[in-house]
Motif scaffolding. Structure first.
Motif, PDB file in Angstrom:
ATOM      1  N   VAL A  20      -4.121 -10.507  17.738  1.00 16.18           N
ATOM      2  CA  VAL A  20      -5.218 -10.180  18.645  1.00 16.18           C
ATOM      3  C   VAL A  20      -5.890 -11.083  18.042  1.00 16.18           C
ATOM      4  N   ILE A  21      -6.319 -11.719  19.627  1.00 11.06           N
ATOM      5  CA  ILE A  21      -7.392 -12.867  19.815  1.00 11.06           C
ATOM      6  C   ILE A  21      -8.663 -12.304  20.487  1.00 11.06           C
ATOM      7  N   VAL A  22      -9.433 -12.054  20.135  1.00 17.83           N
ATOM      8  CA  VAL A  22     -10.792 -11.928  21.248  1.00 17.83           C
ATOM      9  C   VAL A  22     -11.647 -12.516  21.632  1.00 17.83           C
ATOM     10  N   ASP A  23     -12.277 -12.911  23.336  1.00 16.45           N
ATOM     11  CA  ASP A  23     -13.060 -13.252  23.526  1.00 16.45           C
ATOM     12  C   ASP A  23     -13.904 -12.800  23.561  1.00 16.45           C
ATOM     13  N   PRO A  24     -15.020 -11.889  22.849  1.00 16.18           N
ATOM     14  CA  PRO A  24     -15.892 -10.871  22.845  1.00 16.18           C
ATOM     15  C   PRO A  24     -16.687 -11.286  24.380  1.00 16.18           C
ATOM     16  N   LYS A  25     -16.997 -10.417  24.821  1.00 17.81           N
ATOM     17  CA  LYS A  25     -18.442  -9.608  25.467  1.00 17.81           C
ATOM     18  C   LYS A  25     -19.386  -8.595  24.833  1.00 17.81           C
ATOM     19  N   GLY A  26     -20.334  -8.946  25.128  1.00 18.91           N
ATOM     20  CA  GLY A  26     -21.360  -8.228  24.733  1.00 18.91           C
ATOM     21  C   GLY A  26     -21.841  -7.769  23.799  1.00 18.91           C
ATOM     22  N   THR A  27     -22.765  -6.588  23.178  1.00 21.13           N
ATOM     23  CA  THR A  27     -23.267  -7.056  21.800  1.00 21.13           C
ATOM     24  C   THR A  27     -22.304  -5.256  20.627  1.00 21.13           C
ATOM     25  N   ASN A  28     -21.360  -4.812  21.367  1.00 17.80           N
ATOM     26  CA  ASN A  28     -20.697  -3.721  20.979  1.00 17.80           C
ATOM     27  C   ASN A  28     -19.233  -4.576  19.652  1.00 17.80           C
ATOM     28  N   TRP A  29     -19.532  -4.738  19.419  1.00 15.57           N
ATOM     29  CA  TRP A  29     -18.590  -5.517  18.520  1.00 15.57           C
ATOM     30  C   TRP A  29     -17.606  -4.422  17.865  1.00 15.57           C
ATOM     31  N   MET A  30     -17.875  -3.468  17.549  1.00 15.66           N
ATOM     32  CA  MET A  30     -16.874  -2.502  16.935  1.00 15.66           C
ATOM     33  C   MET A  30     -15.346  -2.061  17.645  1.00 15.66           C
ATOM     34  N   LYS A  31     -15.918  -2.167  19.030  1.00 17.73           N
ATOM     35  CA  LYS A  31     -14.690  -2.167  19.603  1.00 17.73           C
ATOM     36  C   LYS A  31     -13.552  -2.706  19.329  1.00 17.73           C
ATOM     37  N   TYR A  32     -13.742  -4.199  18.875  1.00 20.42           N
ATOM     38  CA  TYR A  32     -13.093  -5.185  18.772  1.00 20.42           C
ATOM     39  C   TYR A  32     -11.956  -5.207  16.763  1.00 20.42           C
ATOM     40  N   ALA A  33     -13.242  -3.719  16.271  1.00 22.34           N
ATOM     41  CA  ALA A  33     -12.201  -3.742  14.941  1.00 22.34           C
ATOM     42  C   ALA A  33     -10.986  -3.581  14.734  1.00 22.34           C
ATOM     43  N   GLY A  34     -10.273  -4.748  13.577  1.00 26.17           N
ATOM     44  CA  GLY A  34      -9.173  -4.509  13.646  1.00 26.17           C
ATOM     45  C   GLY A  34      -8.128  -5.953  14.000  1.00 26.17           C
ATOM     46  N   ALA A  35      -8.900  -6.666  14.823  1.00 22.97           N
ATOM     47  CA  ALA A  35      -8.678  -7.867  15.798  1.00 22.97           C
ATOM     48  C   ALA A  35      -8.055  -8.760  14.555  1.00 22.97           C
ATOM     49  N   ASP A  36      -7.065  -9.397  15.247  1.00 24.33           N
ATOM     50  CA  ASP A  36      -7.342 -10.250  13.642  1.00 24.33           C
ATOM     51  C   ASP A  36      -7.775 -11.777  13.981  1.00 24.33           C
ATOM     52  N   TYR A  37      -7.825 -12.047  15.085  1.00 21.96           N
ATOM     53  CA  TYR A  37     -10.150 -12.940  15.590  1.00 21.96           C
ATOM     54  C   TYR A  37     -10.771 -13.034  16.669  1.00 21.96           C
ATOM     55  N   ILE A  38     -11.424 -13.637  16.329  1.00 25.45           N
ATOM     56  CA  ILE A  38     -12.436 -12.949  17.041  1.00 25.45           C
ATOM     57  C   ILE A  38     -13.433 -14.568  17.643  1.00 25.45           C
ATOM     58  N   THR A  39     -13.494 -15.313  19.064  1.00 22.68           N
ATOM     59  CA  THR A  39     -13.773 -16.431  19.143  1.00 22.68           C
ATOM     60  C   THR A  39     -15.403 -16.548  20.157  1.00 22.68           C
ATOM     61  N   PRO A  40     -16.536 -16.678  19.365  1.00 22.28           N
ATOM     62  CA  PRO A  40     -17.828 -16.048  20.182  1.00 22.28           C
ATOM     63  C   PRO A  40     -18.066 -17.378  19.950  1.00 22.28           C
TER      64      PRO A  40
END
Length: 140
Positions: A20-40
């Motif tokens: 799971v690779i996430v391009d984050p939006k907004g500031t509520n990053w708890m919704k991405y909990a468990g993602a393998d990678y986040i790309t801010p």
């Protein structure tokens, strides 16, 4: 996207062994909990920090570790404009510089294009398509 939907998608991917690779939006990053990678980018990571950080290796590393712990994320790839990008995983940190090249219509920031580059490790080799970036900016 709402937290519940994000968590359903992340759970389904995990069940099928899909990274799971996430391009984050907004500031509520708890919704991405468990993602393998986040790309801010630097602006996006600063938005979730109590105090903004400078675009320097050590502050980016510390912020990434804090964000990984706080939001239960596997790894972070921070895009840092002219400073390149930083990949922060548990036990591994790589700072990848960019090289500016002028052309008649744009300036191109290029990240090494070969998975055999010295900074590519077995931990990140499966991410190679994500790490191959080319960003064109207007020439000022």
């Amino acid at each position: 996207m709402h937290r519940r939907n994000c968590q359903k998608i992340i759970a389904a991917c995990k069940a099928h062994h899909v990274p799971v690779i996430v391009d984050p939006k907004g500031t509520n990053w708890m919704k991405y909990a468990g993602a393998d990678y986040i790309t801010p980018n630097l602006k996006e990571i600063n938005a979730v920090l109590p105090d903004p950080i400078r675009n320097e290796d050590a502050p980016v590393e510390q912020a990434a570790h804090d964000v990984m712990k706080r939001f239960h994320l596997g790894s972070i790839i921070v895009t840092r404009s002219e400073a390149g990008l930083s990949l922060i995983c548990e036990g591994e940190i790589k700072h990848i510089p960019t090289k500016a090249q002028e052309s008649s219509t744009s300036q191109v920031l290029v990240i090494p294009s070969s998975p055999s580059s010295p900074w590519v490790s077995p931990v990140v080799s499966h991410l190679w398509p994500v790490l191959t970036l080319q960003i064109s900016l207007p020439v000022s």
